[in-house]
Write a protein that holds these residues in place. Structure first.
Motif, short mmCIF file in Angstrom:
data_model
loop_
_atom_site.label_atom_id
_atom_site.label_comp_id
_atom_site.label_asym_id
_atom_site.label_seq_id
_atom_site.Cartn_x
_atom_site.Cartn_y
_atom_site.Cartn_z
N SER A 134 0.95 -1.22 -0.04
CA SER A 134 0.12 0.00 0.00
C SER A 134 0.76 1.27 -0.09
N ILE A 135 1.80 1.53 0.58
CA ILE A 135 2.82 2.33 0.95
C ILE A 135 3.48 2.69 -0.31
N LEU A 136 3.84 1.43 -0.86
CA LEU A 136 4.73 1.76 -2.26
C LEU A 136 3.83 2.22 -3.43
N LEU A 137 2.73 1.75 -3.44
CA LEU A 137 1.72 2.15 -4.62
C LEU A 137 1.50 3.69 -4.19
N ALA A 138 1.15 3.79 -3.10
CA ALA A 138 0.76 5.29 -2.60
C ALA A 138 1.81 6.23 -3.17
N CYS A 139 3.15 5.71 -2.79
CA CYS A 139 4.21 6.70 -3.08
C CYS A 139 4.33 7.06 -4.56
N ILE A 140 4.26 5.86 -5.37
CA ILE A 140 4.35 5.89 -6.88
C ILE A 140 3.20 6.83 -7.38
N GLY A 141 1.89 6.78 -6.87
CA GLY A 141 0.81 7.66 -7.08
C GLY A 141 1.26 9.01 -6.69
N VAL A 142 1.89 9.33 -5.60
CA VAL A 142 2.14 10.88 -5.35
C VAL A 142 3.12 11.14 -6.22
N LEU A 143 4.13 10.72 -6.35
CA LEU A 143 5.33 11.04 -7.20
C LEU A 143 4.67 11.31 -8.77
N ALA A 144 4.06 10.48 -9.24
CA ALA A 144 3.29 10.65 -10.72
C ALA A 144 2.62 11.72 -10.74
N SER A 145 1.58 12.00 -9.99
CA SER A 145 0.73 13.09 -10.00
C SER A 145 1.56 14.37 -9.70
N GLY A 146 2.54 14.35 -8.88
CA GLY A 146 3.43 15.67 -8.42
C GLY A 146 4.19 15.87 -9.74
N ALA A 147 4.71 15.00 -10.34
CA ALA A 147 5.65 15.06 -11.66
C ALA A 147 4.70 15.62 -12.75
N THR A 148 3.50 14.76 -13.01
CA THR A 148 2.56 15.41 -14.06
C THR A 148 2.14 16.84 -13.83
N GLY A 149 1.88 17.23 -12.39
CA GLY A 149 1.25 18.55 -12.04
C GLY A 149 2.55 19.70 -12.45
N TYR A 150 3.72 19.19 -12.11
CA TYR A 150 4.63 20.16 -12.36
C TYR A 150 5.11 20.48 -13.73
N TYR A 151 4.99 19.25 -14.45
CA TYR A 151 5.13 19.52 -16.09
C TYR A 151 4.05 20.10 -16.53
N ALA A 152 2.87 19.92 -16.19
CA ALA A 152 1.59 20.72 -16.82
C ALA A 152 1.69 22.09 -16.50
N TYR A 153 2.29 22.41 -15.12
CA TYR A 153 2.33 23.96 -14.76
C TYR A 153 3.38 24.58 -15.72
N ARG A 154 4.70 23.99 -15.66
CA ARG A 154 5.68 24.61 -16.61
C ARG A 154 5.23 24.58 -18.07
N ALA A 155 4.65 23.60 -18.81
CA ALA A 155 4.17 23.66 -19.92
C ALA A 155 3.03 24.79 -20.06
N ASN A 156 2.25 24.95 -19.08
CA ASN A 156 1.12 25.91 -19.50
C ASN A 156 1.73 27.41 -19.44
N ARG A 157 2.79 27.58 -18.50
CA ARG A 157 3.51 28.91 -18.36
C ARG A 157 3.92 29.13 -20.07
N THR A 158 4.94 28.22 -20.39
CA THR A 158 5.39 28.17 -21.92
C THR A 158 4.25 28.65 -22.90
N MET A 159 3.13 27.93 -22.73
CA MET A 159 2.20 28.04 -23.73
C MET A 159 1.62 29.38 -23.71
N LEU A 160 1.33 29.73 -22.50
CA LEU A 160 0.69 31.10 -22.22
C LEU A 160 1.57 32.14 -22.80
N VAL A 161 2.67 32.29 -22.59
CA VAL A 161 3.79 33.26 -22.89
C VAL A 161 3.90 33.27 -24.61
N LYS A 162 3.93 32.00 -25.19
CA LYS A 162 3.85 32.09 -26.43
C LYS A 162 2.81 32.50 -27.22
#
Length: 607
Positions: free
Chosen positions: A11-39
């Motif tokens: 349970s702990i392993l799967l939860a950590c994977i889910g948290v890391l995946a959602s955090g990385a996706t969120g961070y990438y989406a935030y950076r990509a959105n900033r670049t897209m808005l500026v463009k």
């Protein structure tokens, strides 16, 4: 000491994977959105810059066109050749009224002048703008301007050429409201019948007012920059940096924005820069600059126009998205932990079934696999999900029915069931596009009932409503199935005829409409005749837009009604009649003038 079991660890392993995946996706989406808005902001700024530059060039061209109109007046050449401004001259006064009308209709014009080639460039007609409005300068206040470039340079031009001065601050004596304002002068030579240049027409344009009008529809947070071919700021958000050369301290665009140097070196025509990718060159901003040619007489002259927007405003949406991403990551983390626990407890299979059913909400085969017969929480969840699905489908079906009813009510007349004005205009615009593509015509018939008001007054509104329903029914019976009839309101109907037959068929259809509406209508035991007057306008002969076609058909209908009811008229015939009346009035005026001249010649010997 009890060690954690496999269920807990998994349970702990799967939860950590889910948290890391959602955090990385969120961070990438935030950076990509900033670049897209500026463009997107940079692209929008560049488009707005192109539009602003085009508007500026078109405005200067319009000023030049006005100068050409004034210079091409025969009286301008006559006065510039023969008048010295010292004596009363009726022709000069009439011409001055024309110059005055141009000043009245162009608020950005500071001065309009007719300057003679003779008398050292003497001003013969001059209108200034001052604090109280329009002002005419006359008599001894007229000045000699032959020493100024905007006079002697256009005098060397061939007729029809336009002179455009550099943009500068007006320091001429007695310039009234133009004194101390950024000014652009546009001039053109005045030629006599032999083609000799005898004077020049000069229009002084309020540069600040012109640019303010041109940028009026830009977003309020846009910052406008404008520089001449040397880089001197003519427009800047900080007014202390504009027209520095006039105050002995030059402020150059290429010094303030190094990325614009290729524009002034004519190596590039446009430049984009933003503070996200290049913070040193555009600190806290998104900037777009463009070089545009300026002036038809200055050789390789150009201006550089720029628009800027604060980076904070551009990224405001990204900040909102960042907050949403944080919430989504937290929710995803909790969900990941919950799913991990469920997986560890061997509940993967029913959860997959529920997930499949969720992604195929309205698929019956997905609902058949739900564990509805289970007595535990999974069974309860499955049954609740099934009830929710059924309720959503029922509400969606009801919503679609209501939506169709609302759409029909919004686009059709409640009384007659005919299309209303909004739906008709949409059909007319589509018909115009189709006719333009096929190079065909169409016709619009504006039908106005002649005696409907009398029927309403005599028999009441309920009978009037029944008459309108009967009229609508008769119109549909007369028309072809492909034709469109709509009710605009009151006793006004409109008919659209499409296809190559429209030009020839429109008069015949109008006649059939009048015939059927002239037939008696029996309502509640009362016989009555409605009658109608009809105006016809045709595309593309009478107009190319839906609104103008409707207005022209309306005008033709009123002309038919004023000439006698129960008639139809085409808008083309109305225009021809108006032209005939104008020609008759002009001939009558000429005849009266000829009779007056004859009487004057006969009376002269007696005197």
């Amino acid at each position: 000491m009890i060690r954690p079991g496999l269920t807990f660890k998994l349970s702990i392993l799967l939860a950590c994977i889910g948290v890391l995946a959602s955090g990385a996706t969120g961070y990438y989406a935030y950076r990509a959105n900033r670049t897209m808005l500026v463009k997107e902001a940079a692209h929008s700024l560049l488009t707005s810059t192109e539009l602003l530059g085009q508007r500026f060039s078109e405005s200067i061209d319009d000023v030049g066109a006005d100068a050409l109109v004034l210079a091409s007046l025969p009286s301008s050449a006559e006065i510039a050749s023969t008048d010295d401004g010292s004596r009363a001259n009726p022709s000069r006064e009439r011409l001055a009224q024309v110059y005055s009308s141009f000043m009245i209709h162009h608020a950005e014009y500071l001065q309009i002048r007719l300057i003679s080639r003779a008398h050292y460039g003497l001003e013969l007609i001059r209108f200034d703008r001052d604090a109280d409005g329009l002002m005419r300068v006359e008599g001894g206040n007229l000045q000699e301007k032959g020493q100024f470039p905007y006079v002697f340079e256009p005098l060397a031009f061939s007729p029809g050429r336009i002179y455009t001065s550099p943009m500068s601050v007006n320091h001429e004596y007695g310039a009234h409201a133009a004194q101390g304002k950024p000014t652009l002068r546009v001039g053109t030579p005045v030629a006599n019948a032999q083609g000799a240049v005898v004077g020049v027409v000069v229009i002084d344009v309020d540069l600040a007012g012109l640019l303010k009008r041109l940028q009026s529809d830009l977003p309020s947070d846009y910052q406008v920059y404008l520089a001449n071919e040397w880089g001197d700021f003519l427009v800047h958000p900080d007014t202390s940096k504009t027209f520095g050369f006039d105050r002995g301290r030059r402020v150059l665009m290429q010094d303030s924005f190094a990325v614009t140097k290729p524009l002034f070196e004519q190596k590039e025509s446009e430049v984009l820069v933003n503070g996200l990718a290049r913070p040193r060159q555009a600190q806290g901003q998104v900037l777009a600059f463009m070089r545009r040619p300026f002036g038809a007489s200055g050789g390789n002259r150009f201006i550089v126009i720029g628009l800027g927007k604060p980076l904070e405003d551009v990224l405001s949406g990204a900040h909102l998205l960042g907050g949403s991403i944080i919430r989504m990551v937290l929710i995803s983390s909790v969900l990941a932990l919950f799913l991990a626990i469920l997986f560890a407890r061997a509940l993967t299979k029913p959860l997959h079934i529920l997930a499949y059913a969720a992604t195929h909400l309205f698929a019956e085969h997905a609902m058949e696999t739900l564990p509805l017969k289970r007595t535990d929480e999974i069974g309860v969840l499955a049954r609740c999900f099934d009830r929710l699905r059924r309720e959503i489908r029922s509400q969606m079906d009801a919503l679609h029915v209501k939506q169709r009813e609302l759409v029909h009510l919004a686009t059709h007349d409640v009384l007659t069931g005919l299309p209303n004005r909004m739906l008709f205009m949409e059909k007319l615009e589509r018909a115009i596009q189709e006719a333009t593509r096929r190079r065909e015509g169409l016709a619009v018939l504006f039908v106005d009932l002649d005696r409907f008001k009398q029927i309403n007054d005599q028999f009441g509104h309920s009978v009037g409503d029944k008459v309108l329903v009967a009229v609508a029914r008769r119109l549909k019976q007369v028309l072809h199935s492909a034709d469109v009839v709509a009710r605009l309101g009151g006793d006004e109907f409109i008919v659209l005829i499409e296809g190559p037959r429209s030009a020839e068929a429109a008069p015949g259809i109008a006649s059939r409409i009048m015939d059927t509406l002239n037939e008696e209508i029996v309502m509640d035991g009362q016989s009555m005749t409605v009658g109608a007057s009809i105006g016809i306008s045709q595309f593309p002969d009478d107009s190319g837009t839906a609104e103008e076609l409707l207005l022209n058909a309306d005008a033709a209908m009123y002309a038919a009604k004023s000439g006698g009811r129960c008639a139809y008229l085409r808008y083309h015939d109305v225009l021809e009649a108006r032209r005939g009346e104008q020609v008759q009035r002009v001939e009558a005026v000429h005849a009266q003038a000829g009779e007056g001249a004859t009487e004057g010649h006969e009376a002269e010997p007696t005197a």
